[in-house]
Structure formats: structure tokens, C-alpha cells
Design an enzyme around this catalytic site. Structure first.
Site, PDB file in Angstrom:
ATOM      1  N   HIS A 233      80.291  80.772   0.129  1.00  0.00           N
ATOM      2  CA  HIS A 233      81.715  80.674   0.428  1.00  0.00           C
ATOM      3  C   HIS A 233      82.400  82.010   0.152  1.00  0.00           C
ATOM      4  O   HIS A 233      82.020  82.744  -0.768  1.00  0.00           O
ATOM      5  CB  HIS A 233      82.350  79.571  -0.426  1.00  0.00           C
ATOM      6  CG  HIS A 233      83.749  79.225  -0.029  1.00  0.00           C
ATOM      7  ND1 HIS A 233      84.854  79.703  -0.699  1.00  0.00           N
ATOM      8  CD2 HIS A 233      84.220  78.445   0.973  1.00  0.00           C
ATOM      9  CE1 HIS A 233      85.948  79.222  -0.142  1.00  0.00           C
ATOM     10  NE2 HIS A 233      85.594  78.459   0.886  1.00  0.00           N
ATOM     11  N   SER A 436      72.233  67.021   4.245  1.00  0.00           N
ATOM     12  CA  SER A 436      73.587  67.381   4.643  1.00  0.00           C
ATOM     13  C   SER A 436      74.220  66.367   5.583  1.00  0.00           C
ATOM     14  O   SER A 436      73.536  65.577   6.228  1.00  0.00           O
ATOM     15  CB  SER A 436      73.559  68.761   5.320  1.00  0.00           C
ATOM     16  OG  SER A 436      74.822  69.127   5.800  1.00  0.00           O
TER      17      SER A 436
END
Length: 515
Positions: A233, A436
Site C-alpha cells: 500500500h 482472496s
């Protein structure tokens, strides 16, 4: 025309808005036709002739105001997919206001007439309908929009502020520390650390959790080097800039997880300096989970003992999902990690941005300072902290519990496999990592479509993140719209879908070259 009828009153209100700059109170107009007639007579004597009333568009407080697209700014003239449309780029100094709600001064007689209150009520009503509409078409960002906190509305009249250390009472008495500590204890059990061994707090967002975790690592190892995969991120690299840390970017596999072979190659030349590592429990674009066990093994193989490295786990979204996925590797403080952070407004479904950050209590003394003004200590990033957020988190954790979250995780993974399979059946490149709920697929050619469904895009990729509020019906509507648009975009053989082999692997790419 019936003065007491709502349609007529709305029409007249639109008429008066042309004549008078101050919006009139709809409730007053409905209750007092005489006031309306008097205002009309007074305004008509000093105003130029206008079109008949029926030609004026009525004010609809429930109308959705479309948000215009920012203008396209091209820096290199590249086309998207060869279709002639330019990429929309964000360029500093050239962005513009696409919409703005002006703040205006109240008029002298506003208290008596209620005009300002009526105007603001209309604006908020329109905004609410816009939110309802935009929520229907929300697929690209990891927010759980399925929640109901009506029971907590009774607390909105209080300014609740959790200043300082959650575990130390301060002079400020309007706080929610008892809720905050209860939430922290819940996560401590989830990540397997004893109450007397951890320290943490509820942050204002996921980024703050990363900023704090990496700051703790830097304080423990002032000369340490920060390692993070390229798909981490952006807040991780922001932390490196803020703290003036040496930062090494590590390559990733095609799945998006850290490439430990490259990690090893970049560790070895720096064996003389401690390692501070960011481990992703779900990357931003592909939802990839770094192999924590392999990362620790790599550090050990390179000669780093446990007292010479610090690992921060960024679990913004999947940090709360992973514990409920069968056969998923564990994120636990029983392993040599230093901190874990997770967002509260993502999978949990808190209506305001917030997060949870946990670290080992032995590390926090390097940060903690006495604050006489608060009669407390503080080791947080922010000063004032939202005292409502812990109550919202406490409320939903109590309502759902571990079993409730387990059901929601299973539902998300099941629906993610559904949309991935449907995309592939329709000849669209798509990838879904094993642990995921983020489905990566080809970037739509039309920016309007991207904005409508609020898709997050990077290069030729876009993704859908399947959250608890995302149903099969919603996914079907999205897919049907996408198929209709693709039939238009690619009807000409000169324009072809992008190749995603380099982004998601050849086995997941079904472009004309890799069918």
C-alpha cells in the site's frame, strides 16, 4: 392551481428561486398560502418578466445530482486499448473542482422564516439519495456497506474523544476507553497475544496503523532498513518518506505476493543493518497474501536473528478474513512479528474510517511520553481520536462474533469464485488469488463505466472486491452491463481487449494472443 398541493408548491418554490436569491422554506409555503401570495406580489413588482411558472423545473429534493467526470489530461497522448480515448491522469496544479456546495452566511430573518434550514434539508435529502444510488454501484473498493447502527444514534449528541493512551485514564471524562480496550482484547485473542503482553489503540484509518507499526519498528531499530514489496500500500512508502528511512522495494511474483528470492538478494548486501519489513496480508490491487513463514525463513537464512528484525503485518482488509479461511497460514504473535494493523471500516463495516493497531508492549516504551496536559501518556500518531469508532466496532463484534465473521468470509470467497468463473466463461481475462476475494480482470475501455461502478484500476487491470454486501444479483447486473459495453467497444476488430499475461499470468489471460 391548488395552493396546498405539494406539486404546485414545489413548482412555485422553483419560480421563487429564480426571483429571490434566498431559498424559501417548503414547510412554510405548505402551511401558509397567504405568505406565499404576499411574497409573490412583492417580488413581481420589482422583477423582470419571466417565463410562465409551468415552464420552470420544479425543485425535487430527492433528485440525484450526477457527479461530472474530471477533464481528461493527457501527458503523452497514449490511447487506452487503441480506442482513441485518452487516459485520465491526475496532474498536480491542473485538477479542478467538479462540484462544490458553497457555504453561505445566514440571513437576518432566517431564524424566523426557517428558509436556511429548509434549504439545507433539501441539500441533505438529495445527497442521501445520491449515496443510495452510488452504493448500488460500488464494487472496486474494500468497504462493507451492509450494516445497521441505528441503536447507536442516541450517542451522536456527545463529543466522545479518546485522548492519549487507551489504558490510562486522562482528565477528559467523555471517552469510550472501556469499549476501546474491549475491542483491542478481542483482536488480541484473534492474533494470539496475552493481554499483559500487547499494547494497541484504535486508529483513525488503516494508513495510521501502517504509520504506527513502521514507526515502532524504526524506534526499535533507528538504523534499520525498511523492506516492502512493490505492491505494498502507498502508505508504507509514505511512512518511509515521513520518517526519512532507507527503503528497499522488493519484487513480486505474478500473483502479487513478495518474491522471497529477490528479498534474499536485497537483504544480503545489508546484513550489517537491522531489517524492518512490511508484510502484506492482502495487497491493494491483487489481494495477494505474502508468505509470512517464508519471509521469516528468508530472514533467518540470511543471518538475521529474531532480535535484529521487526515485521509489521498490514492486514487492512484480509487481516480479519484470514483467521476464518481454512488452510490459510496464521497471522499470530506466536511468530516473531512486531505489529499487526487492520481497518475497521472495511470488512467489519464501520461507517467511519478507523482501524486497529496492535504491537508488543515491550516495544512501546520507546515511543511513549508523559503528557501533563492530559494527565496521561501517549504513544499514538494522532492526538484526539474518534471516541465513537470504538463503540461501533464493539457493537458489531458483539453482534456477529467469530462465527458471524466466519459465515461472511465464506460467503465472500464463494461469490468471488462465482464472478471470476463467469468472467472467464465470457472470454474475459480474470484472476483470483487463493486466499482472496479480490477479482482482477481487464480494465474497461470506457471511463464512464469505470466511474459508474467505482472500479479501482492500475494499468490494464481493474478489480472487483467482493464484500459481505455484494450479492450474486449485484454481480450479475455488473457482468451483464460489462458484456453489453464490450460488445460496443470491441465490435471493430481494430480494437482488441488488452493482454494481461504480464499482470496476472498467461494461464489467466484470454486475450486474442493467449486464447
Amino acid at each position: 392551481m391548488t395552493w396546498g398541493g405539494v406539486p404546485s408548491a414545489l413548482n412555485i418554490l422553483g419560480y421563487l428561486r429564480i426571483l429571490h436569491p434566498i431559498p424559501l422554506s417548503l414547510s412554510l409555503l405548505l402551511q401558509s398560502p397567504n405568505l406565499l401570495r404576499a411574497r409573490l406580489r412583492r417580488l413581481s413588482t420589482s422583477s423582470p418578466p419571466i417565463k410562465p411558472i409551468m415552464s420552470v423545473k420544479a425543485f425535487d429534493p430527492m433528485a440525484v445530482v450526477p457527479e461530472p467526470l474530471p477533464p481528461v489530461v493527457s501527458s503523452n497522448g497514449d490511447d487506452v486499448g487503441g480506442g482513441g480515448e485518452k487516459k485520465r491522469e491526475i496532474v498536480l496544479g491542473r485538477n479542478v473542482h467538479t462540484s462544490s456546495l458553497a457555504v453561505t452566511e445566514p440571513e437576518v430573518d432566517d431564524e424566523a422564516t426557517g428558509d436556511k434550514e429548509a434549504f439545507m434539508a433539501g441539500v441533505l435529502s438529495k445527497y442521501r439519495k445520491t449515496l443510495i444510488e452510488r452504493t448500488k454501484h460500488h464494487l472496486g473498493y474494500p468497504y462493507n456497506l451492509d450494516f445497521d447502527y441505528g441503536a447507536l444514534s442516541q450517542l451522536q449528541h456527545f463529543s466522545i474523544n479518546n485522548l492519549g493512551d487507551p489504558f490510562i485514564e486522562s482528565n477528559y471524562g467523555v471517552h469510550s476507553r472501556q469499549f476501546e480496550v474491549g475491542v483491542l482484547d478481542w483482536f488480541a485473542r484473534l492474533w494470539e497475544i496475552e493481554q499483559n503482553e500487547y499494547w494497541g489503540y484504535i486508529t483513525n484509518c488503516g494508513t495510521e496503523g501502517n504509520l504506527h507499526g513502521i514507526l515502532v519498528g524504526r524506534e526499535v531499530f533507528p538504523d534499520g532498513i525498511l523492506y516492502a514489496s512493490r505492491e505494498s500500500h502507498y502508505s508504507v512508502f509514505k511512512a518511509a518518506r515521513m520518517y526519512r528511512m532507507d527503503c528497499v522495494k522488493v519484487d513480486t511474483l505474478v500473483t502479487g505476493e513478495i518474491d522471497c528470492a529477490d528479498f534474499k538478494a536485497k537483504l544480503l548486501p545489508n546484513k550489517d543493518k537491522p531489517a524492518i519489513l512490511n508484510v502484506n496480508i492482502g495487497t491493494t490491487v491483487k489481494g495477494a497474501v505474502d508468505d509470512l513463514d517464508l519471509v521469516i525463513q528468508t530472514l533467518e537464512e540470511c543471518g538475521f536473528s529474531h532480535d535484529r528484525f521487526y515485521i509489521h503485518c498490514d492486514g487492512a482488509l484480509f487481516g480479519l478474513m484470514m483467521p476464518f479461511v481454512k488452510r490459510a497460514p496464521k497471522v499470530t504473535f506466536k511468530k516473531p512479528i512486531g505489529s499487526v494493523s487492520v481497518s475497521g471500516h472495511k470488512f467489519v463495516g464501520c461507517p467511519m474510517p478507523c482501524g486497529v493497531q496492535l504491537t508488543r508492549i515491550e516495544h512501546i516504551n520507546a515511543l511513549s511520553r508523559n503528557v501533563e496536559y492530559l494527565a496521561s501518556r501517549d504513544a499514538t500518531i494522532m492526538g484526539s481520536r474518534n471516541g465513537h469508532a470504538p463503540i461501533f466496532l464493539w457493537y458489531t463484534l458483539n453482534r456477529k462474533g467469530y462465527k458471524g465473521f466466519q459465515k461472511e468470509v465464506q460467503k465472500c470467497l464463494r461469490n468471488a469464485h462465482y464472478i471470476k468463473d463467469r468472467l472467464r466463461e465470457e472470454g474475459i481475462s480474470a484472476m483470483l488469488n487463493e486466499l482472496s476475494s479480490t477479482v482482477v480482470f481487464e480494465r474497461p475501455l470506457d471511463e464512464e463505466f469505470v466511474r459508474r461502478w467505482q472500479l479501482a484500476c492500475e494499468g490494464n487491470m481493474a478489480h472487483v472486491i467482493v464484500m459481505p454486501n455484494v450479492t450474486i444479483e449485484k454481480l450479475d447486473i455488473f457482468l451483464n452491463e460489462l458484456l453489453s459495453k464490450r460488445a460496443i467497444w470491441y465490435k471493430d476488430e481494430k480494437v482488441r481487449p488488452p493482454c494481461l499475461a504480464a499482470d496476472i499470468g498467461r494461464e489467466n489471460c484470454v486475450c486474442p494472443l493467449h486464447k
